[in-house]
Write an enzyme that holds these catalytic residues in place. Structure first.
Site, PDB file in Angstrom:
ATOM      1  N   THR A  32       0.850  -1.195   0.000  1.00  0.00           N
ATOM      2  CA  THR A  32       0.000   0.000   0.000  1.00  0.00           C
ATOM      3  C   THR A  32       0.880   1.237   0.000  1.00  0.00           C
ATOM      4  OG1 THR A  32      -1.794  -1.128   1.121  1.00  0.00           O
ATOM      5  CG2 THR A  32      -1.675   1.264   1.434  1.00  0.00           C
ATOM      6  N   GLN A 107      -4.366  -7.599  -5.559  1.00  0.00           N
ATOM      7  CA  GLN A 107      -4.742  -8.041  -4.213  1.00  0.00           C
ATOM      8  C   GLN A 107      -6.097  -7.448  -3.825  1.00  0.00           C
ATOM      9  OE1 GLN A 107      -2.886  -6.799  -0.471  1.00  0.00           O
ATOM     10  NE2 GLN A 107      -2.668  -8.954   0.098  1.00  0.00           N
ATOM     11  N   HIS A 183      -6.888 -11.106  -0.159  1.00  0.00           N
ATOM     12  CA  HIS A 183      -6.142 -10.654   1.028  1.00  0.00           C
ATOM     13  C   HIS A 183      -6.797 -11.286   2.256  1.00  0.00           C
ATOM     14  CE1 HIS A 183      -3.673  -8.582   3.716  1.00  0.00           C
ATOM     15  NE2 HIS A 183      -3.777  -7.340   3.277  1.00  0.00           N
ATOM     16  N   ASN A 186      -3.302 -10.418   7.776  1.00  0.00           N
ATOM     17  CA  ASN A 186      -3.117  -9.143   8.488  1.00  0.00           C
ATOM     18  C   ASN A 186      -4.358  -8.552   9.151  1.00  0.00           C
ATOM     19  OD1 ASN A 186      -0.569  -9.528   7.544  1.00  0.00           O
ATOM     20  ND2 ASN A 186      -0.609  -7.914   5.993  1.00  0.00           N
ATOM     21  N   TYR A 188      -7.589  -8.370   8.261  1.00  0.00           N
ATOM     22  CA  TYR A 188      -8.687  -7.773   7.506  1.00  0.00           C
ATOM     23  C   TYR A 188      -9.875  -8.742   7.471  1.00  0.00           C
ATOM     24  CZ  TYR A 188      -5.252  -4.235   6.681  1.00  0.00           C
ATOM     25  OH  TYR A 188      -4.320  -3.255   6.896  1.00  0.00           O
ATOM     26  N   ARG A 235      -3.514 -14.799   0.247  1.00  0.00           N
ATOM     27  CA  ARG A 235      -2.476 -14.455   1.223  1.00  0.00           C
ATOM     28  C   ARG A 235      -2.992 -14.703   2.640  1.00  0.00           C
ATOM     29  NH1 ARG A 235       1.479  -9.278   2.475  1.00  0.00           N
ATOM     30  NH2 ARG A 235       3.259 -10.500   1.825  1.00  0.00           N
ATOM     31  N   ARG A 339       9.897  -4.156   1.578  1.00  0.00           N
ATOM     32  CA  ARG A 339      10.604  -2.870   1.724  1.00  0.00           C
ATOM     33  C   ARG A 339      11.791  -2.763   0.766  1.00  0.00           C
ATOM     34  NH1 ARG A 339      11.337  -3.900   7.893  1.00  0.00           N
ATOM     35  NH2 ARG A 339      11.086  -5.997   7.074  1.00  0.00           N
ATOM     36  N   TYR A 366       4.401   6.086   2.458  1.00  0.00           N
ATOM     37  CA  TYR A 366       3.006   6.430   2.190  1.00  0.00           C
ATOM     38  C   TYR A 366       2.820   7.851   1.688  1.00  0.00           C
ATOM     39  CZ  TYR A 366       2.189   2.270   5.048  1.00  0.00           C
ATOM     40  OH  TYR A 366       2.200   1.001   5.538  1.00  0.00           O
TER      41      TYR A 366
HETATM   42  C1  LIG Z   1       4.655   0.232   3.019  1.00  0.00           C
HETATM   43  C2  LIG Z   1       4.078  -1.128   3.176  1.00  0.00           C
HETATM   44  C3  LIG Z   1       2.808  -1.392   2.704  1.00  0.00           C
HETATM   45  C4  LIG Z   1       2.255  -2.682   2.795  1.00  0.00           C
HETATM   46  N1  LIG Z   1       1.026  -2.932   2.254  1.00  0.00           N
HETATM   47  C5  LIG Z   1       0.524  -4.195   2.242  1.00  0.00           C
HETATM   48  C6  LIG Z   1      -0.678  -4.505   1.542  1.00  0.00           C
HETATM   49  O1  LIG Z   1      -1.300  -3.656   0.894  1.00  0.00           O
HETATM   50  N2  LIG Z   1      -1.115  -5.787   1.589  1.00  0.00           N
HETATM   51  C7  LIG Z   1      -0.435  -6.775   2.264  1.00  0.00           C
HETATM   52  O2  LIG Z   1      -0.868  -7.928   2.255  1.00  0.00           O
HETATM   53  N3  LIG Z   1       0.722  -6.515   2.895  1.00  0.00           N
HETATM   54  C8  LIG Z   1       1.232  -5.267   2.884  1.00  0.00           C
HETATM   55  N4  LIG Z   1       2.455  -5.019   3.465  1.00  0.00           N
HETATM   56  C9  LIG Z   1       3.278  -6.153   3.950  1.00  0.00           C
HETATM   57  C10 LIG Z   1       4.255  -6.603   2.845  1.00  0.00           C
HETATM   58  O3  LIG Z   1       3.562  -7.184   1.756  1.00  0.00           O
HETATM   59  C11 LIG Z   1       5.287  -7.630   3.362  1.00  0.00           C
HETATM   60  O4  LIG Z   1       4.632  -8.789   3.797  1.00  0.00           O
HETATM   61  C12 LIG Z   1       6.103  -7.047   4.497  1.00  0.00           C
HETATM   62  O5  LIG Z   1       6.633  -5.791   4.126  1.00  0.00           O
HETATM   63  C13 LIG Z   1       7.237  -7.965   4.926  1.00  0.00           C
HETATM   64  O6  LIG Z   1       8.192  -8.085   3.901  1.00  0.00           O
HETATM   65  P1  LIG Z   1       9.605  -7.287   3.956  1.00  0.00           P
HETATM   66  O7  LIG Z   1      10.215  -7.643   5.275  1.00  0.00           O
HETATM   67  O8  LIG Z   1      10.365  -7.856   2.797  1.00  0.00           O
HETATM   68  O9  LIG Z   1       9.324  -5.842   3.846  1.00  0.00           O
HETATM   69  C14 LIG Z   1       3.000  -3.724   3.420  1.00  0.00           C
HETATM   70  C15 LIG Z   1       4.271  -3.445   3.918  1.00  0.00           C
HETATM   71  C16 LIG Z   1       4.825  -2.183   3.796  1.00  0.00           C
HETATM   72  C17 LIG Z   1       6.222  -1.940   4.299  1.00  0.00           C
END
Ligand SMILES: Cc1cc2nc3c(=O)[nH]c(=O)nc-3n(C[C@H](O)[C@H](O)[C@H](O)COP(=O)(O)O)c2cc1C
Length: 380
Positions: A32, A107, A183, A186, A188, A235, A339, A366
């Site tokens: 997001t 998603q 989705h 997390n 939801y 997911r 990230r 964001y």
């Molecule tokens: C800025 C940001 C936005 C995210 N938005 C979503 C999202 O829209 N849907 C989702 O399932 N996870 C979301 N996540 C979780 C990521 O998909 C991912 O699982 C999480 O960042 C862990 O991976 P990483 O350690 O490689 O960053 C978000 C994470 C970050 C950092």
């Protein structure tokens, strides 16, 4: 962290995911970014952003979480896929990804109780979940104050929501997406049904594990009927504690094990989903705190229940040996980098060659336009 080229690992071995042949196993997970327009449609910036991240041929991307309907949302500047304009604007994004010979799944998002009662009230929408259990006391006070108290969806509303998911999947395909990802992670709406901490219903959608997963399986079946199992992923975050998930009496392996068994059963009957996408328990910690207790968190159980493709996500950038270990463990794992893919538009190539990585800046994750979105440099 020691950087090493991963070219000779399974990460750079092609793999069939549903209908599609990917050229490698580095995935952009849903992220997001709150940079859509006021009609909740992606802009030209999104075309550039997803274009950059699909620049290596045969990459799999998942879009940022996208609302299935106006009623599913309540956050500004996150995208939807219910209006004609949204479909048209997403089509530009998907065309760009396809120019790069890569693939993109949308998603599908419904906030449920993770929305805000005041934002919903302003849109004339009810604040709903599996049951009337708030995440926090502040949410409860706010809901009372604005006169939009949380309530359980009726069975008729559940049926309508399942139809909304199927319609959103159809819209995504119409917009040119390669598939959709439910989705279910997390905290939801689907997770709010799955987990007993939020779901205290006493009808056919609550109580036993079978009843709690009924809603998400109905979503799966409706979407599969609409677009095909080989264009559908889901997911899940069995160990996640976001948005009030988990809880003292909670047994993730039992609940999610049963759900995965049901998905594997459908697969054996010819309807295998393209993939299961698992959020890892926080890597680098030996255990996860669940309620007042501490239990070990490990997604290994999922690989026993489900024999298809699995995407794993969560802090993989911290340790190349961890990446190698998981991707070489079997011939059906992909790794998503959140990230790190934000900060490295050419991440697959950098991992393949062992090039240095750009560091991410959390401050512009964001909603601040091109900065921190499309201006991270490619490797020279
Ligand atoms: C800025 C940001 C936005 C995210 N938005 C979503 C999202 O829209 N849907 C989702 O399932 N996870 C979301 N996540 C979780 C990521 O998909 C991912 O699982 C999480 O960042 C862990 O991976 P990483 O350690 O490689 O960053 C978000 C994470 C970050 C950092």
């Amino acid at each position: 962290m020691t950087i090493q080229p991963l070219a000779d690992t399974n990460l750079f071995k092609p793999i069939q995911v549903g209908r599609y042949q990917l050229q490698h196993r580095v995935v952009l997970p849903p992220l997001t970014r709150y940079r859509n327009d006021t009609d909740q449609a992606p802009t030209e910036l999104a075309v550039e952003y997803y274009g950059q991240r699909s620049s290596k041929v045969g990459t799999l991307l998942v879009t940022e979480a996208t609302f299935i309907s106006a009623a599913a949302g309540g956050y500004d500047l996150a995208p939807g896929i219910w209006s004609g304009k949204q479909v048209t604007q997403w089509n530009r994004v998907f065309n760009k990804v396809h120019e790069n010979k890569s693939f993109i799944f949308v998603q599908l998002w419904h906030l449920g109780r993770a929305s805000k009662p005041d934002g919903l009230k302003a849109r004339g929408l009810p604040y709903v979940s599996s049951s009337a259990n708030y995440i926090t006391d502040e949410d409860k006070q706010l809901a009372k104050k604005v006169g939009n108290e949380l309530r359980a969806l009726t069975v008729d509303e559940i049926k309508q929501t399942v139809k909304d998911y199927a319609q959103a999947a159809a819209n995504a395909i119409k917009a040119g997406a390669d598939g959709v990802e439910i989705h279910g992670a997390n905290g939801y709406l689907p997770d709010q049904f799955i987990q007993s901490t939020s779901n205290t219903r006493t009808d056919q959608y609550g109580g036993s594990v079978e009843n709690r997963v009924r809603f998400v399986l109905e979503i799966v079946d409706a979407i599969v009927a609409e677009v095909g199992a080989d264009r559908t992923g889901i997911r899940l975050s069995p160990w996640g504690l976001i948005a009030g998930m988990g809880g003292a009496a909670y047994n993730p392996e039992e609940t999610f094990g049963y759900l995965l068994e049901q998905l594997e059963k459908r697969a054996q009957e010819g309807k295998r989903l393209a993939y299961i996408h698992l959020v890892e328990p926080r890597y680098g910690r030996e255990s996860m705190h669940i309620g007042s207790g501490v239990v070990p968190g490990d997604n290994a159980f999922a690989f026993e229940k489900w024999t298809g493709v699995v995407i794993r996500a969560g802090a993989y950038h911290e340790d190349y040996n961890h990446i190698k270990g998981h991707v070489n463990q079997n011939d059906r794992s992909l790794i998503a980098f959140g990230r790190t893919f934000i900060a490295n538009p050419d991440l697959p190539e950098r991992l393949e060659k062992g090039w240095e990585l750009n560091q991410y800046n959390r401050d512009d994750f964001y909603g601040v336009g091109a900065k921190g979105y499309t201006d991270y440099p490619f490797h020279k």
